[in-house]
Scaffold this motif. Structure first.
Motif, PDB file in Angstrom:
ATOM      1  N   CYS A  47       3.477   9.713  11.022  1.00 12.34           N
ATOM      2  CA  CYS A  47       4.207   8.560  10.482  1.00 12.34           C
ATOM      3  C   CYS A  47       3.374   7.742   9.497  1.00 12.34           C
ATOM      4  O   CYS A  47       3.890   6.820   8.874  1.00 12.34           O
ATOM      5  CB  CYS A  47       4.696   7.664  11.616  1.00 12.34           C
ATOM      6  SG  CYS A  47       3.382   6.735  12.444  1.00 12.34           S
ATOM      7  N   GLY A  48       2.070   8.053   9.352  1.00 16.94           N
ATOM      8  CA  GLY A  48       1.250   7.333   8.384  1.00 16.94           C
ATOM      9  C   GLY A  48       0.223   6.409   8.997  1.00 16.94           C
ATOM     10  O   GLY A  48      -0.473   5.690   8.268  1.00 16.94           O
ATOM     11  N   VAL A  52       2.321   6.998   2.866  1.00 10.24           N
ATOM     12  CA  VAL A  52       2.320   5.570   3.201  1.00 10.24           C
ATOM     13  C   VAL A  52       3.170   4.887   2.148  1.00 10.24           C
ATOM     14  O   VAL A  52       2.903   5.024   0.942  1.00 10.24           O
ATOM     15  CB  VAL A  52       0.892   4.988   3.215  1.00 10.24           C
ATOM     16  CG1 VAL A  52       0.923   3.502   3.572  1.00 10.24           C
ATOM     17  CG2 VAL A  52      -0.002   5.745   4.188  1.00 10.24           C
ATOM     18  N   ASP A  53       4.182   4.155   2.575  1.00 11.15           N
ATOM     19  CA  ASP A  53       5.210   3.670   1.659  1.00 11.15           C
ATOM     20  C   ASP A  53       5.317   2.154   1.696  1.00 11.15           C
ATOM     21  O   ASP A  53       6.033   1.574   2.510  1.00 11.15           O
ATOM     22  CB  ASP A  53       6.551   4.314   2.040  1.00 11.15           C
ATOM     23  CG  ASP A  53       7.649   4.051   1.023  1.00 11.15           C
ATOM     24  OD1 ASP A  53       7.402   3.346   0.032  1.00 11.15           O
ATOM     25  OD2 ASP A  53       8.770   4.568   1.220  1.00 11.15           O
ATOM     26  N   GLY A  54       4.559   1.485   0.810  1.00 13.80           N
ATOM     27  CA  GLY A  54       4.696   0.041   0.636  1.00 13.80           C
ATOM     28  C   GLY A  54       4.358  -0.790   1.847  1.00 13.80           C
ATOM     29  O   GLY A  54       5.056  -1.764   2.152  1.00 13.80           O
ATOM     30  N   LEU A  65       0.832  -1.204   0.000  1.00 12.24           N
ATOM     31  CA  LEU A  65       0.000   0.000   0.000  1.00 12.24           C
ATOM     32  C   LEU A  65       0.871   1.260   0.000  1.00 12.24           C
ATOM     33  O   LEU A  65       1.687   1.460   0.893  1.00 12.24           O
ATOM     34  CB  LEU A  65      -0.905  -0.001   1.232  1.00 12.24           C
ATOM     35  CG  LEU A  65      -1.871   1.183   1.367  1.00 12.24           C
ATOM     36  CD1 LEU A  65      -2.892   1.172   0.242  1.00 12.24           C
ATOM     37  CD2 LEU A  65      -2.577   1.136   2.714  1.00 12.24           C
ATOM     38  N   THR A  66       0.675   2.082  -1.010  1.00 12.33           N
ATOM     39  CA  THR A  66       1.426   3.333  -1.138  1.00 12.33           C
ATOM     40  C   THR A  66       0.461   4.467  -1.427  1.00 12.33           C
ATOM     41  O   THR A  66      -0.321   4.397  -2.380  1.00 12.33           O
ATOM     42  CB  THR A  66       2.477   3.238  -2.257  1.00 12.33           C
ATOM     43  OG1 THR A  66       3.381   2.155  -1.968  1.00 12.33           O
ATOM     44  CG2 THR A  66       3.264   4.533  -2.380  1.00 12.33           C
ATOM     45  N   THR A  67       0.512   5.497  -0.598  1.00 17.83           N
ATOM     46  CA  THR A  67      -0.364   6.661  -0.732  1.00 17.83           C
ATOM     47  C   THR A  67       0.491   7.907  -0.819  1.00 17.83           C
ATOM     48  O   THR A  67       1.410   8.099  -0.010  1.00 17.83           O
ATOM     49  CB  THR A  67      -1.312   6.768   0.474  1.00 17.83           C
ATOM     50  OG1 THR A  67      -2.089   5.576   0.562  1.00 17.83           O
ATOM     51  CG2 THR A  67      -2.245   7.966   0.338  1.00 17.83           C
TER      52      THR A  67
END
Length: 327
Positions: free
Chosen positions: A52-53, A31-33, A17-19
Motif C-alpha cells: 500500500c506504500g 505513493v500518491d500525494g 509526496l508522490t513516488t
C-alpha cells in the motif's frame, strides 16, 4: 496525542509526496500525494495492506527509493530543511545521525562481508569521528541494550553466523546508536519472539519518551499499534486515507477500510465464528480504480466514490479522513 496537534511545529512535515516507478510496462504510482506530520516525542504507526506504500513513503522521505523509482513531487521538511531538495551528500549527513531507519529485511540490509561490530559502530565513526575502539565500545553497549547476549563476542561475528532475530536486533542497534531525532522502524519486531519483541518495543518507547525522538512505526500488527503508538496513519493503494489519535482509531475507525481492518481482528468472544474479511482483493498498481481506490471493495460506496478522489475531511476529534461519507 492528536496527529495534527497544536503547539510546536512538526519535526517532519510531508506534503504532496508522490513516488512513481517507470518500468517498460508503464508508470506505477506507489505513493500518491501523501500529506503527514510527525511531532517530537510522537510514535506514529503507519498501517495498511502489503504494497500500500507504507515502506515506500519512508524510503522516499530519506532519499532511498530504489531504481527505477523516483520522487516526482512533494516536500519532506525535517527540522526546517526539505530533505527532497538536498543534495545526496547533504542527505547522507542527516541519515544515520539525525534520522535513522530500521529496515525490514536484515539479511539483505547487513553487509555479509563485514563483522557486525563494524557495521553497528559505523555511524559513530562517521558522524562523531570517534576512534575505532570508542565506536566498538558504543556498539557493544547498544547490542546489550537490544537484548543480544554476549555482545563482545557478537562484535566479531558475521551476519550469516547469527539467527534471523539476532540480525534484526543488530539492525535495531545500528539505527538507535546515535539516539536520532527521527526513527523510522519498518516492521522492527519481525522474526523476534514475544519476549524480545516486548523488550524492543519498550526500548523504542523509552527512547521516544526520554529524548523526544519521533518514531514512525510501519507495521501490520494492530496489537503493537495499540501498545506503543499514540497516533495512527492508515494507507491504502498508495494514498493516506485516515490519520487519527490511537484511542479514537481503536474506538471506531472513520474510513471504511480502517473499519474493515479492525473488524478482521480475531477476538476471544468470537470463538467459533467465521472471521470477518474485507471483500475483494487489493488492486494492482497497474490497474488502480478511479476515484477512491477503495470503492470497489467498500460496502458503503455511493455516487461520487467511483468518479472523484475525495479530499481530506477534518473531524471534531482531531482526525482526518479521505472519504466522501464525511463531505
Amino acid at each position: 496525542m492528536s496527529p495534527r496537534q497544536a503547539g510546536p511545529g512538526p519535526l517532519l512535515s510531508v506534503a504532496g509526496l508522490t513516488t512513481v516507478f517507470e518500468p517498460p510496462s508503464g508508470r506505477l504510482t506507489a505513493v500518491d500525494g501523501v500529506d503527514l506530520d510527525v511531532f517530537r516525542g510522537q510514535i506514529l504507526a503507519v498501517v495498511g495492506d502489503s504494497g500500500c506504500g507504507k515502506t515506500m513513503r519512508s524510503l522516499s522521505v530519506l532519499g532511498l527509493v530504489p531504481p527505477p523509482g523516483r520522487v516526482v513531487s512533494g516536500r519532506a521538511v525535517f527540522a526546517g530543511r526539505d530533505l527532497l531538495a538536498l543534495s545526496e551528500g547533504e542527505r547522507r549527513a542527516v541519515r544515520g545521525a539525525r534520522a535513522s531507519m530500521i529496515f525490514q529485511e536484515p539479511m539483505t540490509s547487513l553487509n555479509p562481508v563485514l563483522p557486525i561490530g563494524e557495521q553497528v559502530a559505523e555511524p559513530v565513526r562517521v558522524h562523531r569521528r570517534a576512534s575505532k575502539r570508542e565506536a566498538l565500545g558504543a556498539a557493544a553497549a547498544m547490542l546489550a541494550k537490544v537484548g543480544l547476549p554476549d555482545p563482545a563476542r557478537v562484535l566479531s561475528r558475521y551476519p550469516h553466523e547469527l539467527s534471523g532475530g539476532q540480525r534484526q536486533r543488530a539492525m535495531i542497534a545500528m539505527a538507535l546508536i546515535l539516539s536520532p531525532q527521527l526513527l523510522i522502524a519498518d516492521e522492527p519486531t519481525t522474526a523476534l519472539d514475544v519476549t524480545v519483541q516486548r523488550q524492543i518495543l519498550d526500548l523504542v518507547s523509552g527512547l521516544s519518551r526520554d529524548t523526544g525522538t519521533a518514531v514512525v512505526l510501519v507495521t501490520h500488527n494492530l496489537g503493537v499499534v495499540a501498545q506503543v503508538a499514540n497516533a495512527v496513519a492508515v494507507m491504502y493503494a498508495g494514498r493516506l486515507v485516515e490519520d487519527a489519535p490511537v484511542e479514537a482509531f481503536f474506538e471506531g475507525p472513520a474510513h471504511p477500510y480502517g473499519q474493515g481492518l479492525l473488524a478482521s481482528l480475531p477476538r476471544l468472544a468470537d470463538r467459533g465464528r467465521r472471521l470477518s474479511a474485507i471483500p475483494g482483493m487489493v488492486p494492482s498498481l497497474s490497474r488502480l480504480p478511479s476515484g477512491c481506490h477503495f470503492h470497489p471493495r467498500c460496502p458503503r460506496a455511493f455516487g461520487p466514490c467511483a468518479g472523484e478522489v475525495p479530499p481530506f475531511f477534518p473531524l471534531p476529534d482531531g482526525r482526518r479522513v479521505r472519504c466522501w461519507l464525511y463531505a
